[in-house]
Design an enzyme around this catalytic site. Sequence first.
Site, short mmCIF file in Angstrom:
data_model
loop_
_atom_site.label_atom_id
_atom_site.label_comp_id
_atom_site.label_asym_id
_atom_site.label_seq_id
_atom_site.Cartn_x
_atom_site.Cartn_y
_atom_site.Cartn_z
N ASN A 7 -5.16 25.23 1.46
CA ASN A 7 -5.71 24.03 1.62
C ASN A 7 -5.50 23.23 0.33
OD1 ASN A 7 -6.85 21.32 2.00
ND2 ASN A 7 -8.82 22.41 2.76
N ARG A 92 -3.37 23.89 5.64
CA ARG A 92 -3.95 22.56 6.41
C ARG A 92 -3.24 21.30 5.84
NH1 ARG A 92 -8.66 18.97 3.66
NH2 ARG A 92 -9.12 17.52 5.31
N HIS A 181 -10.74 15.26 10.33
CA HIS A 181 -11.56 16.30 10.41
C HIS A 181 -11.45 17.14 11.83
CE1 HIS A 181 -14.73 14.14 7.56
NE2 HIS A 181 -14.16 15.15 6.79
N ARG A 242 -17.29 6.62 0.28
CA ARG A 242 -16.55 5.66 1.05
C ARG A 242 -17.48 4.89 2.11
NH1 ARG A 242 -13.13 10.13 3.81
NH2 ARG A 242 -13.01 11.42 2.07
N ILE A 333 -24.19 18.36 4.77
CA ILE A 333 -25.68 17.50 4.94
C ILE A 333 -26.06 17.98 6.28
CG2 ILE A 333 -26.63 15.40 5.42
CD1 ILE A 333 -24.56 14.19 3.25
N GLU A 335 -25.53 20.68 8.22
CA GLU A 335 -25.96 21.94 8.21
C GLU A 335 -27.16 22.38 7.70
OE1 GLU A 335 -22.76 24.76 7.12
OE2 GLU A 335 -21.35 23.35 8.17
N ASN A 336 -27.60 21.52 6.37
CA ASN A 336 -28.63 21.86 5.61
C ASN A 336 -29.81 20.89 5.46
OD1 ASN A 336 -27.51 24.21 4.30
ND2 ASN A 336 -25.78 22.89 3.46
N GLU A 365 -13.45 25.73 8.88
CA GLU A 365 -12.35 25.18 9.10
C GLU A 365 -10.87 26.18 8.52
OE1 GLU A 365 -13.70 21.50 7.11
OE2 GLU A 365 -12.06 20.83 7.98
P1 ADP Z 1 -16.95 18.62 1.67
O1 ADP Z 1 -16.50 17.29 2.42
O2 ADP Z 1 -16.47 18.41 0.19
O3 ADP Z 1 -16.59 19.99 2.09
P2 ADP Z 1 -19.70 19.80 2.02
O4 ADP Z 1 -19.45 20.00 3.62
O5 ADP Z 1 -19.75 21.06 1.06
O6 ADP Z 1 -18.70 18.82 1.36
O7 ADP Z 1 -20.85 18.65 1.73
C1 ADP Z 1 -21.16 18.10 0.85
C2 ADP Z 1 -22.53 17.27 1.05
O8 ADP Z 1 -23.43 18.10 1.57
C3 ADP Z 1 -22.99 16.64 -0.30
O9 ADP Z 1 -23.66 15.50 -0.12
C4 ADP Z 1 -24.31 17.45 -0.39
O10 ADP Z 1 -25.19 17.06 -1.19
C5 ADP Z 1 -24.69 17.97 0.89
N1 ADP Z 1 -25.58 19.18 0.92
C6 ADP Z 1 -25.33 20.32 0.41
N2 ADP Z 1 -26.50 21.16 0.70
C7 ADP Z 1 -27.46 20.32 0.88
C8 ADP Z 1 -29.02 20.52 1.06
N3 ADP Z 1 -29.45 21.63 1.07
N4 ADP Z 1 -29.59 19.28 1.52
C9 ADP Z 1 -29.12 18.28 1.84
N5 ADP Z 1 -27.64 17.90 1.56
C10 ADP Z 1 -27.12 19.00 1.20
#
Ligand code: ADP
Length: 381
Positions: A7, A92, A181, A242, A333, A335-336, A365
Amino acid sequence: MLILVINCGSSSAKFDLFELNKESSDLLRGTVERIGEDSSNLSYEINAEEKIQKEVLCPDHHSAIKIIKDILTDPEKGVIADVSEVHGVGHRVVHGGEEFTESVLIDESVLKSIEKFSELAPLHNPPSLEGIKGCMKIFPAVPQIAVFDTAFHQTMPEEAYCYGIPYELYEKYGIRRYGFHGTSHRYVSAKAAEILGKPLSELNLITVHLGNGCSADAIKKGKSVDTSMGFTPLEGLLMGTRSGDLDPAVVTFIMQRENIDAEGVNDLLNKKSGLLGISGVSNDMRDILKAIDSGDKRAKLAYDIFVYRIKKYIGAYAAVLGEVDAVVLTAGIGENLPRLKDELKRDLAPLLGGKTEFMAIGTNEELLIAKDTYEIVNKMK
Ligand code: ADP
């Protein structure tokens, strides 16, 4: 079967080697970052255990592929003895225009098309192309497969993808909504079907990818029928840096008042807006949450706009789909941040009806790219 996934971003190259048979296992994954700078950062882990970090010299993406090959075949720590042990390389590719509706084996004509679509994705397609060409040299005789971010959304109907501008501009330049995406939306929609225990072709889903870039997708009977990103990944939801949706008149107004050119305003909307631009704190949601806890009002506003937009899109897509079996959140965001899922459920369940599930599913992905590559390589045997 060993499948390598590559990628290439504008200044990075991620790599991931999978062993795919009935089960899949991730043997080695890593990233080369800051490509083109005086010193680049290489980090990788083998069997998700040993993490290695190094400074390396990596002037371009071709050199990155060479570095990746050296890691894979390293006599001490590598996982293969020779590049011919890799059965396929999956790449990718961000933009496949209207030409690619699924993943394909790369030949000369595919290379030409990826190059042609560089006009639509100037930051993304050129590094992918360099990575592909590098792999063709360094992994000769290994099939190279392109997996496009746009392909999944090619099922959108005209009324969803056409902008309200003169139709000739669509015909002349391909100005329309493409969506991005796609690999992530496709991956989590298939996972959601597994969890719900129903065929994807019978499900209506709204998938919401919330990483640094964010997009929502309306999926009807397994097919993408609308998505929030458009001609470029700038449209739609509020993102890390963005702006997402915006009255286009704002663009010309800013250009005139701030005396900036097209490149300047493009930079402002892509790199200085979103969570970062509103909060003035960070593009990273974790920093935004910390700032909110310490009473920062603009961080709170950034979060509120972020959530409000997600709700608006889910509402709109519920209207597009009629019935919604599940709302699926994914990426960093999505997932977490369970409180986001809980808030969406609390506020939207009455609109969507009691049957809609709200779930968070981890995206992968790279694994989907590996699986597509595996399928195509397998058919070639
Ligand atoms: P990318 O698009 O670069 O692959 P990611 O899928 O890793 O990005 O997502 C990055 C975002 O996820 C960031 O805004 C980060 O703050 C957020 N994030 C990661 N862990 C957590 C968490 N535990 N709680 C809230 N936001 C999180």
